[in-house]
Design an enzyme around this catalytic site. Structure first.
Site, PDB file in Angstrom:
ATOM      1  N   HIS A  81      -1.457 -13.667   4.951  1.00 36.01           N
ATOM      2  CA  HIS A  81      -2.041 -14.253   3.733  1.00 36.01           C
ATOM      3  C   HIS A  81      -0.960 -14.562   2.694  1.00 36.01           C
ATOM      4  O   HIS A  81      -1.233 -15.212   1.697  1.00 36.01           O
ATOM      5  CB  HIS A  81      -3.173 -13.389   3.153  1.00 36.01           C
ATOM      6  N   TYR A 101       0.822  -1.210   0.000  1.00 34.37           N
ATOM      7  CA  TYR A 101       0.000   0.000   0.000  1.00 34.37           C
ATOM      8  C   TYR A 101       0.857   1.262   0.000  1.00 34.37           C
ATOM      9  O   TYR A 101       0.415   2.311  -0.465  1.00 34.37           O
ATOM     10  CB  TYR A 101      -1.003  -0.032   1.163  1.00 34.37           C
TER      11      TYR A 101
END
Lengths: 535, 30
Positions: free
Chosen positions: A311, A266
């Site tokens: 993840h 991000y």
């Protein structure tokens, strides 16, 4: 309809050009000693372009080797070094610095500040980068060559590498220091140096996305620095943080790395979102739809990015409860991201659209980044990820985010602001050719890699079974095409600087932030020495 | 101390805490 309007002769209150201020030093000393945010922004942009070319050349070596099965061009060890350095250089040397370049150029002008808060620190933040890049490149010439561990630098491979690994670790330290110092500068500038009337909720969205990104950097980069420092002490000082032979845990490294690594995604994407949020309203001739929700969505993405790291490591053998937590948390990110995509599309809805090159790249970003986000959702699902982990599907996914997301946004930004930076217009026809060539060749490279991944081709291998040949050939041809398209981009930038037609103060009639409305084109060396008041 | 310096010091302290903290956690609390 063209967005180019001639506003020569417009009044521009609040600017202060041509009243006897000293200019820059001449020659090389200008660039070494500069504390001017525009000069430093230019340095960042050129540095990132050079690193983009180096990293891109490495990508071409990788793709040339993968053109057909068997080992043709490089040995497997060098292939691993190429994949490692391609990743490190592109992430830390190309994509991050290009947005810091945008931040340096734009943030002071967009908030009505004369410069960055710490001008000398700004100079140092930049000049750390060439030394870090030199260390990275020098690692190729060390005994054993550059590290072939992948850009994630997983243990225990890092403990087994030659001295090139130490060069890389110190390079990462320098890159991290540069990012942290740059972020402190950006946050301080935005919080303390806004012009009167420029409240937080009136700032252009590009400034907002950088404020949030800078906080992410301050929290995430020291964690990476800690991880590589622990790797260094494992290698040379007898510790066993990650060394199983001494009672350490290699999986711990993965947890720490990805605690940095996912916010890093991000850190790369959010400033790109900011650029797109400036470009789409300008070429839709409408204000950005849902400004406040964009700010909140960006903040939500930033917060969520700290609770999804595992993840990336579903296959290390974590408990199902852990897998479920990280799966749901990851899926949750789709909500604020969806808000942003919805707002961009709704900004265009019933707008008076025109499609100059910045808008073309913004539209390309919208389609391609959304596809990358969607394959991210696919990979967030544990049962599917266990099948696709470490395959070319993952490579395709993150290149849709990094290239079609961040890089397309960077191209949109360059074409959007280059008239302001240079005082000259780029060649629109060549810009459009650059866009279409980049879009088509990008999809040639990476769309087919979804098929390769789903068919089971692992990433980071120099050789592969015959069944994968066709898609690999197409991917390699696309890679060379995309490389050529970037040579055209280089030509366009040089042509703009040397031969471009003079740009008016407001070349895009829908643009409304301070650098367009309050400053002449090209911008003078010093701006906003007299504080503007925003009404 | 100027407002800018105060802001910078707070942010630098946060960065230092993350750097030292992650190493100390796995060094001292194993």
């Amino acid at each position: 309809m063209s967005a180019v309007v001639d506003t020569h002769g417009h009044g521009h209150a609040g600017h202060d050009h041509g009243h006897g201020h000293h200019g820059p030093y001449g020659g090389i000393m200008r660039w070494i000693t500069t504390t001017n945010h525009k000069d430093i922004g230019t340095l960042y942009l050129w540095f990132s372009f050079i690193m983009f070319s180096v990293g891109g050349t490495m990508a071409l070596v990788i793709r040339a080797e993968l053109f057909e099965p068997g080992l043709q061009i490089v040995n497997p060890d060098f292939f691993n070094q190429m994949t490692t350095m391609h990743g490190l250089i592109m992430v830390f040397g190309a994509i991050m610095p290009v947005f810091v370049g945008f931040a340096n150029w734009q943030i002071p002008m967009m908030i009505g500040a004369p410069d960055m808060a710490f001008a000398r620190l700004n100079n140092w933040s930049f000049w750390l980068l060439p030394f870090a890049a030199t260390l990275l490149i020098l690692s190729f010439f060390m005994p054993g060559g550059a590290p072939g561990v992948g850009w994630t630098m997983y243990s225990p491979l890092t403990v087994q590498m030659g001295i090139g690994m130490d060069f890389t670790i110190f390079a990462v330290h320098l890159l991290g220091m540069s990012s942290i110092l740059g972020s402190i500068n950006i946050i301080t500038t935005i919080l303390n140096m806004r012009a009167p009337g420029m409240t937080l909720m009136r700032m252009p969205l590009f400034v907002w996305t950088w404020l949030i990104t800078a906080y992410l950097l301050v929290a995430a980069m020291p964690v990476l620095a800690g991880a590589v420092t622990m790797t260094l002490t494992d290698r040379h000082f007898g510790t066993s943080f990650f060394n199983a032979a001494g009672g350490g845990d290699p999986v711990l490294y993965q947890h720490i790395f990805w605690f940095f690594g996912h916010p890093e995604v991000y850190i790369i994407a959010l400033p790109g979102f900011g650029v797109i949020s400036q470009v789409i309203p300008a070429f839709s001739r409408k204000p950005l739809f849902g400004y406040a929700s964009m700010v909140y969505a960006t903040s939500a993405i930033a917060i969520l990015s700290f609770i999804v790291w595992a993840h990336h490591m579903y296959t290390v053998g974590m408990p199902v409860t852990g897998q479920l937590f990280f799966m749901y948390a990851t899926i949750l990110i789709a909500v604020p991201t969806g808000v942003k995509v919805f707002n961009w599309v709704t900004t265009m809805w019933k707008g008076s659209l025109s499609f100059e090159t910045p808008m073309l790249f913004a539209c390309g970003f919208l389609f391609m980044f959304t596809l990358g986000g969607f394959t991210g959702l696919v990979l967030a699902l544990v049962p599917i990820d266990i099948q696709l982990h470490d395959t070319y599907y993952v490579v395709a996914h993150f290149h849709y985010v990094m290239v079609a997301g961040a890089l397309f946004a960077a191209f949109a930004g360059v074409y959007f602001w280059i008239p302001k930076w240079t005082g000259r217009m780029y060649n629109e026809t060549l810009g459009k050719i650059h866009f279409w060539a980049t879009l088509i060749f990008f999809n040639m490279i990476f769309f087919v890699q979804h098929f390769l991944g789903m068919a089971g081709m692992p990433r980071r291998i120099p050789d592969y079974p015959l069944m994968f040949e066709t898609w690999n050939k197409i991917s390699t041809i696309g890679a060379f095409g995309m490389g050529l398209a970037q040579v055209l981009f280089f030509y366009i930038v040089l042509d703009t600087i040397r031969n471009g037609k003079p740009a008016p103060q407001l070349p895009w009639e829908g643009a409304d932030s301070l650098e367009w409305t309050h400053l002449p084109t090209p911008v003078p060396y010093h701006t906003f020495e007299t504080q503007p008041t925003i009404r | 101390m100027s407002k800018n310096a105060r802001t910078a010091l707070i942010l630098a302290s946060i960065a230092a805490a993350f750097f030292v903290g992650i190493i100390a956690k796995y060094w001292l609390l194993r």
